[in-house]
Scaffold this motif. Sequence first.
Motif, PDB file in Angstrom:
ATOM      1  N   THR A  46      -0.300   1.913  11.983  1.00  0.00           N
ATOM      2  CA  THR A  46      -0.745   2.636  10.791  1.00  0.00           C
ATOM      3  C   THR A  46       0.322   2.486   9.720  1.00  0.00           C
ATOM      4  N   VAL A  47      -0.074   1.924   8.594  1.00  0.00           N
ATOM      5  CA  VAL A  47       0.870   1.699   7.506  1.00  0.00           C
ATOM      6  C   VAL A  47       0.297   2.308   6.233  1.00  0.00           C
ATOM      7  N   THR A  48       1.158   2.513   5.250  1.00  0.00           N
ATOM      8  CA  THR A  48       0.727   3.056   3.966  1.00  0.00           C
ATOM      9  C   THR A  48       0.700   1.951   2.933  1.00  0.00           C
ATOM     10  N   GLN A  49      -0.472   1.742   2.343  1.00  0.00           N
ATOM     11  CA  GLN A  49      -0.631   0.749   1.296  1.00  0.00           C
ATOM     12  C   GLN A  49      -1.203   1.432   0.062  1.00  0.00           C
ATOM     13  N   ASN A  50      -0.472   1.339  -1.050  1.00  0.00           N
ATOM     14  CA  ASN A  50      -0.905   1.966  -2.300  1.00  0.00           C
ATOM     15  C   ASN A  50      -1.227   3.446  -2.100  1.00  0.00           C
ATOM     16  N   GLY A  51      -0.403   4.109  -1.272  1.00  0.00           N
ATOM     17  CA  GLY A  51      -0.557   5.540  -1.049  1.00  0.00           C
ATOM     18  C   GLY A  51      -1.648   5.920  -0.063  1.00  0.00           C
ATOM     19  N   VAL A  52      -2.274   4.923   0.561  1.00  0.00           N
ATOM     20  CA  VAL A  52      -3.357   5.190   1.510  1.00  0.00           C
ATOM     21  C   VAL A  52      -2.955   4.673   2.892  1.00  0.00           C
ATOM     22  N   GLU A  53      -3.166   5.494   3.924  1.00  0.00           N
ATOM     23  CA  GLU A  53      -2.865   5.068   5.282  1.00  0.00           C
ATOM     24  C   GLU A  53      -3.999   4.179   5.803  1.00  0.00           C
ATOM     25  N   GLU A  92      -4.967   1.114   9.032  1.00  0.00           N
ATOM     26  CA  GLU A  92      -4.571   0.508  10.301  1.00  0.00           C
ATOM     27  C   GLU A  92      -4.600  -1.001  10.169  1.00  0.00           C
TER      28      GLU A  92
END
Length: 281
Positions: free
Chosen positions: A89-96, A98
């Motif tokens: 699970t990573v955060t991209q552009n403030g959104v988590e 998978e």
Amino acid sequence: MSDSDKYPADSGRRRFVKGVVGGAALAGVGTTGAAAVNSATSSTGSGGGPTQAYAIENTGGPAPRGMPQIPIEIDDEGYIRGVWPEVQTVTQNGVEVELAITEDYQGTGVTYSQDWFQYCGVQTYDGLNPTFESDNYFRSDNGAYDWQSETYSAGDRLNVNDFDEYETWGNGIGQAGLGMPATGTWRSQDTEDTMPIQVLRSTRIEEAAQDNEWLAASTDQGVIAWLNKCTHFCCVPGYKQAASSATFGGEDGVYCQCHQSVYDPFSIVETLFTALPRPSE
């Protein structure tokens, strides 16, 4: 299928060689010793984007780059499966979100991710969902080769012990004794979408893996595999399947009959391309 489902449009495509962009990090590791990085394309939306992947080298025809390799492992009973990257699970552009991504794959320094396979519409397949439940074993399709259709039914798991003639196998196309192939599917059980793969067991891969860190980590017992989707117009090529391949110098390679692209399964190179984004969940 629309053009956007195939691969990104060309945008300032360039060809890189060792010492130009990224130096050795972008140098090919072809078992022929050639340094090569196939063509690159420019940016895309969120998810996907510029991606480095290892691939069987495109050596002829209109395909823009090689087809991505699938790292494999063989279990204690000899069954062959593709390694799926670790789900994180990573955060991209403030959104988590998978993602399936393994950094420093088996100590090689290579980042292996689902992005390797995000082209030709495959990015929309259930099997490319990071959390899709699969045992990751390669399963036979209807069999492109006589030995395979005599050995397996569709859906059977491929087993390395069934490739016992790999040092001498031939089918009258090109040179015999280069390796023994099979066709199949990966992460496609209980879905409408089929991810076609090709497997090849060869002494040439065994030998190359002895002094090549990436091949030592991504192949086993001379077995190598790749996603079998031509990077030109997404057709399904074949290793030693078409007698007409000799006309285009592909009799000992992987040949796509649609537009005569040829790939060399014994030359593994690092490619730089733009992986298409997966659709929102």
